[in-house]
Design an enzyme around this catalytic site. Structure first.
Site, PDB file in Angstrom:
ATOM      1  N   CYS A 139       1.061  -1.376  -0.374  1.00 28.51           N
ATOM      2  CA  CYS A 139      -0.030   0.121  -0.355  1.00 28.51           C
ATOM      3  C   CYS A 139       0.807   1.382   0.385  1.00 28.51           C
ATOM      4  O   CYS A 139       1.170   1.749  -1.304  1.00 28.51           O
ATOM      5  CB  CYS A 139      -0.821  -0.142   1.120  1.00 28.51           C
ATOM      6  SG  CYS A 139      -2.676   1.190   1.068  1.00 28.51           S
ATOM      7  N   HIS A 144      -3.175  -4.673   0.230  1.00 25.65           N
ATOM      8  CA  HIS A 144      -3.164  -5.705   0.844  1.00 25.65           C
ATOM      9  C   HIS A 144      -3.383  -6.635   1.103  1.00 25.65           C
ATOM     10  O   HIS A 144      -4.111  -7.997   1.648  1.00 25.65           O
ATOM     11  CB  HIS A 144      -3.933  -4.927   2.111  1.00 25.65           C
ATOM     12  CG  HIS A 144      -3.780  -3.419   2.470  1.00 25.65           C
ATOM     13  ND1 HIS A 144      -2.782  -3.904   3.687  1.00 25.65           N
ATOM     14  CD2 HIS A 144      -4.263  -2.626   2.783  1.00 25.65           C
ATOM     15  CE1 HIS A 144      -2.456  -2.652   3.552  1.00 25.65           C
ATOM     16  NE2 HIS A 144      -3.153  -1.701   3.163  1.00 25.65           N
ATOM     17  N   GLU A 169      -2.048  -9.412   2.605  1.00 29.94           N
ATOM     18  CA  GLU A 169      -1.777 -10.144   4.447  1.00 29.94           C
ATOM     19  C   GLU A 169      -3.191 -10.343   4.966  1.00 29.94           C
ATOM     20  O   GLU A 169      -4.039 -11.336   5.371  1.00 29.94           O
ATOM     21  CB  GLU A 169      -1.459  -9.340   5.254  1.00 29.94           C
ATOM     22  CG  GLU A 169      -1.862  -8.045   5.726  1.00 29.94           C
ATOM     23  CD  GLU A 169      -1.648  -6.678   5.003  1.00 29.94           C
ATOM     24  OE1 GLU A 169      -1.493  -5.559   5.512  1.00 29.94           O
ATOM     25  OE2 GLU A 169      -1.181  -6.222   4.206  1.00 29.94           O
TER      26      GLU A 169
END
Length: 533
Positions: free
Chosen positions: A378, A505, A507
């Site tokens: 990001c 993102h 994750e």
């Protein structure tokens, strides 16, 4: 008939109600029941989107764009599922809805009160989610006795009456400290916490006793006696190295089997083989790699919880344990890149604001010039572009207009659709969007397909006017937004050991059995750097 399990907390905050709730949900799903989790946050914020990570940990983003409490990340990881914004109920949402209905005249002139209007709204929101499930685990945030959580506890009490006691159970998570002076576990805080809960009309069916070491039999008997809970339902939940051990601990203690009997559910053996193998494999890892996370919120590790978990998932996949070196970006500015010496990989995560940006770019440059495996996420993706513009393209003063609105080279700029907004909450480019990955690239090798859906949370983007200059200098934009071909999503640097950054993102979609591809690739490259192929 849907079964509801409400999870409450007592004595102190931070006991791990979220992990307990996620574990209960996972154990019922492992028994073949259609299961989901709901998180109730008693704060007045509408959502978690504008909250400081130091106060509340990371903001977790869902597929539908919901900015929610980090516990929903635990739910998704433990249950291997995708939740919706409605799975996070906040006081802000509830009161906003009730006031809006009052303004529309839906209450027909009644005096609008906490009981019944607020409690009815809470119950309706829980039931709306519950329609498609056999078991719904509802975590009520905060600690019993907090003013903020009173309406939610009252709504839960009412639900047990309305749904029937055979369909609603309560699990209370408490703390059992061990006083060094006397060397014994003390149950009095738990007794008083349950007394407080019972004063609100709720008798817990099970108590999860959090402690540093296993609960002693004498403490278990005393808790049972003074709280009116059967001994078999006083559950020992002691500290473990890895949170993924908690479901196995609760299963061994018999909590899900007890709750199933209490709720009249059929007895089923859970399928925990793959989970148990994953936990045992992680515990047995001996080789290690060290990966630095260079950020602005590193003093609170929960600010980057999903990144920590994604690295853990990738550890198991690569047969190597990841040790994290937490580095404050401002410390890099003051002390230099010597703080990064010896690491096997570097991550520059997301964030907002000017603080620490130069330190992050110093870390990016160090990784790029020293062939150290690197992942930018990001804001880390955007700063990778800025660093490349300054130090490879020679565009002195290049920056993001977020940090320097007057930069002569705005290589990162505000997205056009963001320019006329007058409020912060819920207005970013949020949620899952398609990303088209170019063939014959690192990203394509990692993902193995052309189109992927990843979760986003940003207002700024790579300025498309500079893309050609970057590519001429060797940077490859290997991922492009499916909704706008001028929007860059993934960049990489050919010839480097591993250098990749994403606007999204990754994750947030990493799972214990299915690590996010870019994290798995990072750990693989770090292992190769340290141990060879």
């Amino acid at each position: 008939m849907t079964k509801f399990i409400f999870v409450t907390g007592g004595v102190v905050s931070g006991l791990g109600k979220g992990i307990t709730s996620a574990s209960i949900g996972m154990l019922f799903k492992a028994r073949g029941f259609r299961t989901t989790n709901i998180k109730i946050d008693p704060y007045l914020n509408y959502d978690a989107g504008t909250m400081n990570p130091y106060q509340h940990g990371e903001v977790f983003v869902l597929d539908d764009g919901g900015e929610v409490d980090l516990d929903l990340g635990n739910y998704e990881r433990f249950l291997d599922t995708s939740l919706s914004f409605d799975h996070n109920i906040t006081t802000g949402k509830v009161y906003s809805a009730v006031i809006e209905k009052e303004r529309k005249g839906e209450y027909l002139g009644a005096t609008v009160q906490v009981i019944p209007h607020i409690t009815n709204e809470i119950k309706e929101r829980i039931r709306r989610i519950a329609r498609d499930y056999d078991v719904v685990v509802v975590e009520i945030g905060g600690t019993v006795g907090d003013i903020e959580s009173m309406p939610f506890l009252e709504a839960a009490r009412q639900m047990q009456i309305e749904e029937g006691r055979e369909n609603v159970a309560f699990v209370h998570v408490t703390y059992v400290p061990r006083l060094r002076v006397v060397g014994e576990q003390k149950t009095k805080p738990t007794q008083h916490s349950v007394k407080e809960l019972r004063s609100l009309g709720i008798q817990p069916d099970a108590i999860v006793a959090r402690s540093e070491d296993p609960l002693e039999d004498s403490a278990r008997r005393k808790i049972s006696l003074f709280t009116n809970v059967p001994e078999e339902a006083v559950i020992s939940a002691y500290d473990v190295e890895d949170t993924y051990e908690v479901p196995l601990m609760l299963e061994k203690e018999g909590l899900p089997a007890y709750l199933a009997r209490r709720l009249g559910l059929p007895e089923r053996e859970p399928d925990l083989e793959a989970w148990r193998e994953m936990v045992e494999k992680y515990k047995s890892l001996t080789d290690t790699v060290e990966i630095a996370i260079v950020g602005k919120y590193v003093k609170l590790a929960d600010s980057y919880l999903s990144i920590k978990e994604a690295l853990k998932h990738s550890s198991v996949a690569n047969d190597v344990k990841v040790k994290i070196r937490w580095i404050e970006a401002e410390d890099v500015e003051r002390q230099g890149v010597k703080l990064l010496e010896g690491v096997d990989g570097i991550i520059v995560p997301g964030g907002f604001g000017a603080r620490g940006t130069e330190g992050k770019m110093m870390a990016i440059r160090y990784a790029r010039e020293n062939n150290i495996p690197f992942l930018g996420i990001c804001f880390g993706f955007q700063l990778t572009v800025v660093e490349f513009a300054r130090n490879v393209l020679g565009l002195e003063g290049a920056h993001s207009t977020e940090i320097d609105p007057q930069t002569p080279y705005p290589v990162v700029d505000l997205m056009p659709e963001q320019r006329d907004l007058d409020r912060l909450g819920g207005t970013m480019r949020l949620g899952a969007y398609p990303v088209h990955i170019k063939p014959n690239t690192l990203a394509r090798r990692l993902y193995g397909r052309e189109i992927v859906y990843e979760r986003h949370r940003h207002r700024w983007e790579v300025n498309p006017d500079y893309v050609e200059k970057f590519e001429e200098a060797g940077l490859v934009f290997s991922g492009i937004a499916g909704d706008d071909e001028r929007r860059m999503e993934i960049l990489e640097l050919p010839g480097h050991s591993y250098f990749i950054a994403t606007q999204f993102h990754p994750e947030f979609k990493s799972r214990p059995m299915r690590p996010a591809p870019v994290f798995r690739g990072l750990v693989e490259a770090a292992k190769k750097k340290k141990y060879g192929s």
